[in-house]
Design an enzyme around this catalytic site. Structure first.
Site, mmCIF file in Angstrom:
data_model
loop_
_atom_site.group_PDB
_atom_site.id
_atom_site.type_symbol
_atom_site.label_atom_id
_atom_site.label_comp_id
_atom_site.label_asym_id
_atom_site.label_seq_id
_atom_site.Cartn_x
_atom_site.Cartn_y
_atom_site.Cartn_z
ATOM 1 N N ILE A 31 71.807 -37.467 98.311
ATOM 2 C CA ILE A 31 71.254 -38.975 98.196
ATOM 3 C C ILE A 31 72.027 -40.171 98.261
ATOM 4 O O ILE A 31 71.556 -41.193 98.242
ATOM 5 C CB ILE A 31 71.639 -38.984 96.281
ATOM 6 C CG1 ILE A 31 70.039 -39.837 95.806
ATOM 7 C CG2 ILE A 31 72.526 -38.888 95.564
ATOM 8 C CD1 ILE A 31 70.053 -39.279 94.249
ATOM 9 N N ASN A 86 83.998 -28.663 101.551
ATOM 10 C CA ASN A 86 84.804 -28.942 100.735
ATOM 11 C C ASN A 86 84.698 -27.929 99.823
ATOM 12 O O ASN A 86 84.161 -27.463 99.333
ATOM 13 C CB ASN A 86 84.406 -30.215 100.725
ATOM 14 C CG ASN A 86 84.580 -31.241 101.173
ATOM 15 O OD1 ASN A 86 85.046 -31.127 102.907
ATOM 16 N ND2 ASN A 86 83.636 -32.824 101.549
ATOM 17 N N GLN A 93 85.673 -31.911 97.461
ATOM 18 C CA GLN A 93 85.310 -31.775 96.956
ATOM 19 C C GLN A 93 84.864 -32.598 95.616
ATOM 20 O O GLN A 93 85.597 -32.174 94.535
ATOM 21 C CB GLN A 93 84.879 -30.094 96.659
ATOM 22 C CG GLN A 93 84.083 -29.705 95.933
ATOM 23 C CD GLN A 93 83.964 -28.347 95.486
ATOM 24 O OE1 GLN A 93 85.235 -27.315 95.740
ATOM 25 N NE2 GLN A 93 82.544 -27.212 94.757
ATOM 26 N N HIS A 99 78.447 -26.253 98.327
ATOM 27 C CA HIS A 99 77.333 -26.635 99.187
ATOM 28 C C HIS A 99 77.908 -27.240 100.882
ATOM 29 O O HIS A 99 79.118 -27.184 101.040
ATOM 30 C CB HIS A 99 76.935 -28.019 98.844
ATOM 31 C CG HIS A 99 78.169 -28.912 98.593
ATOM 32 N ND1 HIS A 99 79.197 -28.677 97.443
ATOM 33 C CD2 HIS A 99 78.339 -30.145 99.240
ATOM 34 C CE1 HIS A 99 79.370 -29.804 96.985
ATOM 35 N NE2 HIS A 99 79.344 -30.977 97.990
ATOM 36 N N PHE A 100 77.402 -26.948 101.645
ATOM 37 C CA PHE A 100 77.785 -27.234 103.392
ATOM 38 C C PHE A 100 77.015 -28.892 104.081
ATOM 39 O O PHE A 100 75.938 -28.722 103.063
ATOM 40 C CB PHE A 100 76.933 -26.512 104.004
ATOM 41 C CG PHE A 100 77.513 -24.774 104.145
ATOM 42 C CD1 PHE A 100 76.947 -24.380 102.625
ATOM 43 C CD2 PHE A 100 78.427 -24.565 104.482
ATOM 44 C CE1 PHE A 100 77.508 -22.600 102.654
ATOM 45 C CE2 PHE A 100 79.485 -23.530 104.781
ATOM 46 C CZ PHE A 100 79.012 -22.387 103.727
HETATM 47 P P1 5GP Z 1 81.240 -33.476 98.268
HETATM 48 O O1 5GP Z 1 82.170 -34.114 97.728
HETATM 49 O O2 5GP Z 1 81.457 -32.215 97.203
HETATM 50 O O3 5GP Z 1 81.672 -31.992 99.231
HETATM 51 O O4 5GP Z 1 80.342 -33.462 98.259
HETATM 52 C C1 5GP Z 1 78.533 -34.006 97.527
HETATM 53 C C2 5GP Z 1 77.833 -34.578 98.180
HETATM 54 O O5 5GP Z 1 76.169 -34.908 97.084
HETATM 55 C C3 5GP Z 1 78.248 -36.124 97.705
HETATM 56 O O6 5GP Z 1 77.435 -36.404 99.542
HETATM 57 C C4 5GP Z 1 77.302 -37.086 96.977
HETATM 58 O O7 5GP Z 1 76.476 -37.869 97.533
HETATM 59 C C5 5GP Z 1 75.891 -35.830 96.401
HETATM 60 N N1 5GP Z 1 75.330 -35.450 95.640
HETATM 61 C C6 5GP Z 1 75.519 -35.962 94.394
HETATM 62 N N2 5GP Z 1 74.973 -35.844 93.430
HETATM 63 C C7 5GP Z 1 73.409 -35.298 94.442
HETATM 64 C C8 5GP Z 1 72.530 -35.892 93.487
HETATM 65 O O8 5GP Z 1 71.828 -35.818 92.522
HETATM 66 N N3 5GP Z 1 71.621 -35.588 94.762
HETATM 67 C C9 5GP Z 1 71.636 -35.432 96.013
HETATM 68 N N4 5GP Z 1 70.403 -34.920 96.625
HETATM 69 N N5 5GP Z 1 72.474 -35.734 96.448
HETATM 70 C C10 5GP Z 1 73.612 -35.588 95.613
#
Ligand code: 5GP
Ligand code: ZN
Length: 136
Positions: A31, A86, A93, A99-100
């Site tokens: 997003i 992460n 994270q 997630h990748f």
């Molecule tokens: P992290 O920092 O945990 O590796 O990445 C989390 C990712 O999830 C971020 O890049 C963030 O933009 C994405 N994200 C968070 N909430 C949502 C959501 O509700 N929908 C989508 N499509 N992505 C999300």
């Protein structure tokens, strides 16, 4: 896990721009992308980190990762693609459902992974290697 945002996406309670789905895996557009096409690939079954997944889920993610990465790369005429994953807060994270990140790369996209490479001290590489080998 009703308090997990990615589980809610899997359940269909929160909408997503779906890129790929199979029995065990879902991929959708991030997003807040670092670039257009930045995609997240997740196991449908909740696991906080890579270490919490079953081997079957990890294998399903690995197989889907190649398929989805190829489509993102080809579909967006990318010149390269980074995969980032992460684990735990210190690594960056923020969402605690594994997630990748798939990030298609183009010249001039302005994204640079910090890579401050270091050198091992005398004997350090061997001792690090032994610690890892003992942990299997
Ligand atoms: P992290 O920092 O945990 O590796 O990445 C989390 C990712 O999830 C971020 O890049 C963030 O933009 C994405 N994200 C968070 N909430 C949502 C959501 O509700 N929908 C989508 N499509 N992505 C999300
Ligand atoms: Zn979850």
């Amino acid at each position: 896990m009703t308090d997990c945002i990615f589980c809610r996406i899997v359940a269909g309670d929160i909408p997503c721009a779906k890129v790929y789905e199979d029995e065990k895996v879902l991929a959708f557009l991030d997003i807040n992308p670092l670039m257009p096409g930045h995609t997240l690939l997740i196991p449908k079954k909740h696991a906080e980190t890579l270490f919490d997944m079953s081997p079957e889920e990890a294998a399903a993610c690995g197989a889907a990762l190649q398929k989805v990465a190829a489509a993102v790369f080809k579909g967006l005429d990318a010149e390269g693609l980074n995969v980032l994953q992460n684990n735990y807060e210190i690594s960056g994270q923020e969402i605690f459902h594994v997630h990748f990140h798939l990030m298609p790369r183009k010249t001039g996209d302005g994204f640079k992974v910090p890579w401050p490479a270091k050198k091992y001290g005398p004997g350090e590489m061997e001792s690090v290697l032994q610690k890892i080998l003992k942990a299997f």
